[in-house]
Design a protein around this motif. Structure first.
Motif, mmCIF file in Angstrom:
data_model
loop_
_atom_site.group_PDB
_atom_site.id
_atom_site.type_symbol
_atom_site.label_atom_id
_atom_site.label_comp_id
_atom_site.label_asym_id
_atom_site.label_seq_id
_atom_site.Cartn_x
_atom_site.Cartn_y
_atom_site.Cartn_z
ATOM 1 N N CYS A 187 0.859 -1.155 0.014
ATOM 2 C CA CYS A 187 -0.030 -0.090 -0.071
ATOM 3 C C CYS A 187 0.799 1.421 -0.021
ATOM 4 C CB CYS A 187 -0.908 0.264 1.197
ATOM 5 S SG CYS A 187 -0.219 0.143 2.900
ATOM 6 N N ASN A 188 0.155 2.360 -0.281
ATOM 7 C CA ASN A 188 1.031 3.569 -0.368
ATOM 8 C C ASN A 188 1.590 4.119 0.762
ATOM 9 O OD1 ASN A 188 0.690 7.147 -0.359
ATOM 10 N ND2 ASN A 188 1.508 6.128 -2.446
ATOM 11 N N ASP A 189 1.006 3.661 2.105
ATOM 12 C CA ASP A 189 1.548 3.981 3.423
ATOM 13 C C ASP A 189 2.636 3.487 3.607
ATOM 14 O OD1 ASP A 189 1.018 5.517 5.705
ATOM 15 O OD2 ASP A 189 0.592 3.430 6.663
ATOM 16 N N SER A 190 2.927 2.194 3.004
ATOM 17 C CA SER A 190 3.975 1.355 3.468
ATOM 18 C C SER A 190 5.563 2.166 2.518
ATOM 19 C CB SER A 190 4.149 0.073 2.879
ATOM 20 O OG SER A 190 3.187 -0.710 3.325
ATOM 21 N N MET A 191 5.080 3.213 1.919
ATOM 22 C CA MET A 191 6.383 3.463 0.851
ATOM 23 C C MET A 191 7.029 4.703 2.155
ATOM 24 S SD MET A 191 6.487 5.550 -2.697
ATOM 25 C CE MET A 191 5.171 4.792 -3.192
ATOM 26 N N ARG A 192 7.714 4.000 2.956
ATOM 27 C CA ARG A 192 8.523 4.779 3.788
ATOM 28 C C ARG A 192 9.730 3.828 4.152
ATOM 29 N NH1 ARG A 192 4.301 5.886 8.925
ATOM 30 N NH2 ARG A 192 2.812 7.245 7.328
ATOM 31 N N PRO A 193 11.029 4.595 4.084
ATOM 32 C CA PRO A 193 12.141 3.778 4.126
ATOM 33 C C PRO A 193 12.008 2.701 5.237
ATOM 34 C CG PRO A 193 12.758 5.931 3.946
ATOM 35 C CD PRO A 193 11.294 5.829 4.289
ATOM 36 N N ASN A 194 11.799 2.787 6.524
ATOM 37 C CA ASN A 194 11.743 2.062 7.385
ATOM 38 C C ASN A 194 10.976 0.809 7.183
ATOM 39 O OD1 ASN A 194 9.723 3.471 7.912
ATOM 40 N ND2 ASN A 194 9.633 3.025 10.174
ATOM 41 N N ARG A 195 9.950 0.904 6.518
ATOM 42 C CA ARG A 195 9.053 -0.299 6.320
ATOM 43 C C ARG A 195 9.390 -1.212 5.084
ATOM 44 N NH1 ARG A 195 2.989 2.426 7.284
ATOM 45 N NH2 ARG A 195 3.312 2.944 9.555
ATOM 46 N N LEU A 196 9.954 -0.317 4.240
ATOM 47 C CA LEU A 196 10.345 -1.022 2.954
ATOM 48 C C LEU A 196 11.693 -1.877 3.459
ATOM 49 C CD1 LEU A 196 10.190 1.704 0.182
ATOM 50 C CD2 LEU A 196 8.774 -0.046 0.807
ATOM 51 N N GLU A 197 12.353 -1.266 4.194
ATOM 52 C CA GLU A 197 13.795 -2.035 4.563
ATOM 53 C C GLU A 197 13.373 -3.367 5.507
ATOM 54 O OE1 GLU A 197 17.763 -1.610 7.007
ATOM 55 O OE2 GLU A 197 16.518 -0.022 6.902
ATOM 56 N N ARG A 198 12.248 -3.178 6.565
ATOM 57 C CA ARG A 198 11.619 -4.298 7.299
ATOM 58 C C ARG A 198 10.985 -5.503 6.435
ATOM 59 N NH1 ARG A 198 7.273 -2.259 11.243
ATOM 60 N NH2 ARG A 198 6.030 -2.054 9.285
ATOM 61 N N HIS A 199 10.356 -4.833 5.270
ATOM 62 C CA HIS A 199 9.786 -5.923 4.421
ATOM 63 C C HIS A 199 10.951 -6.757 3.853
ATOM 64 C CE1 HIS A 199 7.129 -7.827 1.473
ATOM 65 N NE2 HIS A 199 8.196 -7.828 0.800
ATOM 66 N N LEU A 200 12.173 -6.062 3.415
ATOM 67 C CA LEU A 200 13.376 -6.741 2.796
ATOM 68 C C LEU A 200 13.954 -7.702 3.685
ATOM 69 C CD1 LEU A 200 15.490 -7.033 0.502
ATOM 70 C CD2 LEU A 200 16.727 -5.091 1.467
ATOM 71 N N ARG A 201 14.374 -7.277 5.013
ATOM 72 C CA ARG A 201 14.672 -8.096 6.014
ATOM 73 C C ARG A 201 13.618 -9.397 6.554
ATOM 74 N NH1 ARG A 201 19.235 -5.895 8.466
ATOM 75 N NH2 ARG A 201 19.733 -3.731 8.040
#
Length: 72
Positions: free
Chosen positions: A38-52
């Motif tokens: 979702c658009n709300d997930s477009m924050r660096p910490n959330r994107l990095e968390r998804h990757l990790r």
């Protein structure tokens, strides 16, 4: 009140994300599994968390690695 429309900075590629446009919104799309968040997930910490959490073996990969995946 409408949701905040975040714009996708190219630096987010280092987390393995590009974007797609849907209804004039930019949504983050993970280049490995093609999952759209979702658009709300477009924050660096959330994107990095998804990757990790989803691909911990790719955490140390470079931006160039993800750019190659994006173009395939």
């Amino acid at each position: 009140m409408s949701a905040k429309k975040r714009k996708f900075p190219e630096v987010y590629v280092k987390f393995g994300f590009t974007f797609i446009e849907k209804d004039e919104l930019q949504l983050p799309q993970y280049v490995i599994c093609m999952k759209v968040l979702c658009n709300d997930s477009m924050r660096p910490n959330r994107l990095e968390r998804h990757l990790r959490q989803q691909q911990p073996t790719l955490v140390l990969k470079t931006k160039d690695f993800f750019l190659l995946k994006q173009n395939h």
